[in-house]
Enzyme design. Sequence first.
Site, mmCIF file in Angstrom:
data_model
loop_
_atom_site.group_PDB
_atom_site.id
_atom_site.type_symbol
_atom_site.label_atom_id
_atom_site.label_comp_id
_atom_site.label_asym_id
_atom_site.label_seq_id
_atom_site.Cartn_x
_atom_site.Cartn_y
_atom_site.Cartn_z
ATOM 1 N N GLU A 200 0.820 -1.203 0.000
ATOM 2 C CA GLU A 200 0.000 0.000 0.000
ATOM 3 C C GLU A 200 0.853 1.251 0.000
ATOM 4 O O GLU A 200 2.062 1.216 0.242
ATOM 5 C CB GLU A 200 -1.060 -0.012 1.120
ATOM 6 N N LEU A 203 2.141 6.465 3.837
ATOM 7 C CA LEU A 203 1.771 7.839 4.182
ATOM 8 C C LEU A 203 2.891 8.403 5.052
ATOM 9 O O LEU A 203 3.345 7.748 5.980
ATOM 10 C CB LEU A 203 0.434 7.860 4.922
ATOM 11 N N HIS A 208 -2.601 8.682 13.803
ATOM 12 C CA HIS A 208 -3.360 7.433 14.008
ATOM 13 C C HIS A 208 -4.658 7.814 14.701
ATOM 14 O O HIS A 208 -4.635 8.278 15.839
ATOM 15 C CB HIS A 208 -2.540 6.465 14.869
ATOM 16 N N GLU A 287 -6.695 -1.212 9.924
ATOM 17 C CA GLU A 287 -7.141 -2.502 10.456
ATOM 18 C C GLU A 287 -8.301 -2.320 11.425
ATOM 19 O O GLU A 287 -8.614 -1.203 11.830
ATOM 20 C CB GLU A 287 -5.995 -3.256 11.145
ATOM 21 N N ASN A 289 -9.745 -3.878 15.146
ATOM 22 C CA ASN A 289 -9.555 -4.739 16.309
ATOM 23 C C ASN A 289 -10.921 -5.150 16.836
ATOM 24 O O ASN A 289 -11.788 -4.312 17.051
ATOM 25 C CB ASN A 289 -8.767 -4.007 17.388
ATOM 26 N N ARG A 291 -12.145 -6.271 19.664
ATOM 27 C CA ARG A 291 -12.115 -6.438 21.126
ATOM 28 C C ARG A 291 -12.125 -5.072 21.786
ATOM 29 O O ARG A 291 -12.066 -4.053 21.104
ATOM 30 C CB ARG A 291 -10.821 -7.166 21.498
HETATM 31 P P1 ADP Z 1 -0.174 -3.916 13.242
HETATM 32 O O1 ADP Z 1 -1.384 -4.777 13.223
HETATM 33 O O2 ADP Z 1 1.095 -4.693 13.077
HETATM 34 O O3 ADP Z 1 -0.144 -2.965 14.397
HETATM 35 P P2 ADP Z 1 -1.088 -1.774 11.418
HETATM 36 O O4 ADP Z 1 -1.594 -2.016 10.053
HETATM 37 O O5 ADP Z 1 -2.077 -1.408 12.466
HETATM 38 O O6 ADP Z 1 -0.210 -3.049 11.877
HETATM 39 O O7 ADP Z 1 0.031 -0.678 11.355
HETATM 40 C C1 ADP Z 1 0.809 -0.346 12.472
HETATM 41 C C2 ADP Z 1 1.503 0.972 12.284
HETATM 42 O O8 ADP Z 1 2.353 0.928 11.115
HETATM 43 C C3 ADP Z 1 0.578 2.138 12.022
HETATM 44 O O9 ADP Z 1 0.077 2.702 13.234
HETATM 45 C C4 ADP Z 1 1.519 3.085 11.306
HETATM 46 O O10 ADP Z 1 2.389 3.703 12.250
HETATM 47 C C5 ADP Z 1 2.352 2.170 10.445
HETATM 48 N N1 ADP Z 1 1.727 1.999 9.102
HETATM 49 C C6 ADP Z 1 0.928 0.978 8.684
HETATM 50 N N2 ADP Z 1 0.509 1.170 7.408
HETATM 51 C C7 ADP Z 1 1.055 2.331 6.995
HETATM 52 C C8 ADP Z 1 1.002 3.100 5.772
HETATM 53 N N3 ADP Z 1 0.291 2.702 4.715
HETATM 54 N N4 ADP Z 1 1.693 4.277 5.742
HETATM 55 C C9 ADP Z 1 2.414 4.697 6.792
HETATM 56 N N5 ADP Z 1 2.515 4.039 7.963
HETATM 57 C C10 ADP Z 1 1.851 2.864 8.077
#
Ligand code: ADP
Length: 447
Positions: A200, A203, A208, A287, A289, A291
């Site tokens: 993807e 960014l 967040h 994503e 969650n 819970r």
């Molecule tokens: P996990 O389930 O491992 O926590 P996430 O998809 O929630 O994975 O992503 C965790 C963190 O990774 C995000 O809070 C962000 O800091 C970084 N991240 C994930 N996807 C992106 C993206 N497309 N661009 C920039 N940072 C990202």
Amino acid sequence: MFQKILIANRGEIALRVLRACKELGIQTVVVHSTADADAMHVRLADESVCIGPPPSRDSYLNIHQIVAACEITGADAVHPGYGFLSENAKFADILAAHNITFIGPSGDHIRIMGDKIEAKRTAKRLGIPVVPGSDGAVTDQKEARRIAAEIGYPVIIKASAGGGGRGMKVALTEADLEIALQTASTEAGAAFGDDAVYIEKYLEKPRHIEVQVFGDGAGRGVHFGERDCSLQRRHQKVWEEAPSPALNAEERARIGGICAKAIADLGYSGAGTIEFLYENGEFYFIEMNTRLQVEHPVTEAITGIDLVHEQIRVASGGGLSVRQEDIKFNGHAIECRINAEDPRTFTPSPGTITHFHTPGGLGIRVDSGVYSGYKIPPYYDSLIGKLIVHGRNRVECMMRLRRALDEFVVDGIKTTLPLFRDLVGNADIANGDYDIHWLEQYLAKEE
Ligand code: ADP
């Protein structure tokens, strides 16, 4: 309503759930490892069952022991808290097969959201804005190059089975892509037993922002506004607030409305959190969650609604106690996660807490399972408490937080309290002016 709930967790969240059960007049059973025989949730529960030795896989993750504890004690429902078995679809299915209610969504909904490719596909279908990227798993370099060129660099390669911020690789240009794809896939295979990865857009300076949702399982969905969890270290949240300093009421209503409708259309049951990255006024789903979250108290502070009561009500078939129009947002709340860690190096600092004194007064909540004389076992995560502060607005909340941090005493071990005392005096934090990289950059400068 349930007669007896078994709490399959430990620490502050076990106590949090126990308190809700007591208020609702429900009997409580807790399970614990041999390392937790002295824990506060064990002392306060109506019944307790020791389910194994300290390692989590032999105790808090031991499904057979937990089901046996339900049968011995006659518990009719299980609250999983967060972490441990809370997002384990097999656990939810096994409980259902034993006629024990899992306080959470169906095993199928947990499964969909636990697979990030499937989760993203589902989110898109439900009208939730997602990060531009591949539609599914990407295996060959040619396809990866085509997709990356289409969405534009930088891109991020993520593991479908990922979690806890692991299995992600950024490619700044096409030259980095081949290695990024290979290493992400190899790491994902080793860490999760599934090497599927997807691409993807990366960014660069997002926040967040996550939306708290609830479904009643019968086609009704509501949202409880958002939380801003941009202050992170190694993808672990450190400080969370509600509402986000970056959103206005129109944006809140728009993204909240989209999430509530998606939850309704999905037929989802119970609490969930839909996580987004937010940049230049746009939301991008990352994503969901399925819970209760660690940071749920900031939402409780600004809505006045007990989210664990709602979880129990919904799981017992009683439906949600509120409609969307009943949910009002009042003031501002901030949570600090107090960890037993060195505030500079973040290495764990287990040991005996010789003195523990929590702040009090208007707008202060401390959720913690520890006490003076408590010995922190080295086997589990380092969260020892959460300080949640509420004020009529962000300025009042920050004033109160500064005062509460000064009052907080934890002696005998190192904690992250000094970090929060620094943050509360920082101008960027005071202005709400930070993104997901801010804290790591700040810590690097302090070194
Ligand atoms: P996990 O389930 O491992 O926590 P996430 O998809 O929630 O994975 O992503 C965790 C963190 O990774 C995000 O809070 C962000 O800091 C970084 N991240 C994930 N996807 C992106 C993206 N497309 N661009 C920039 N940072 C990202």
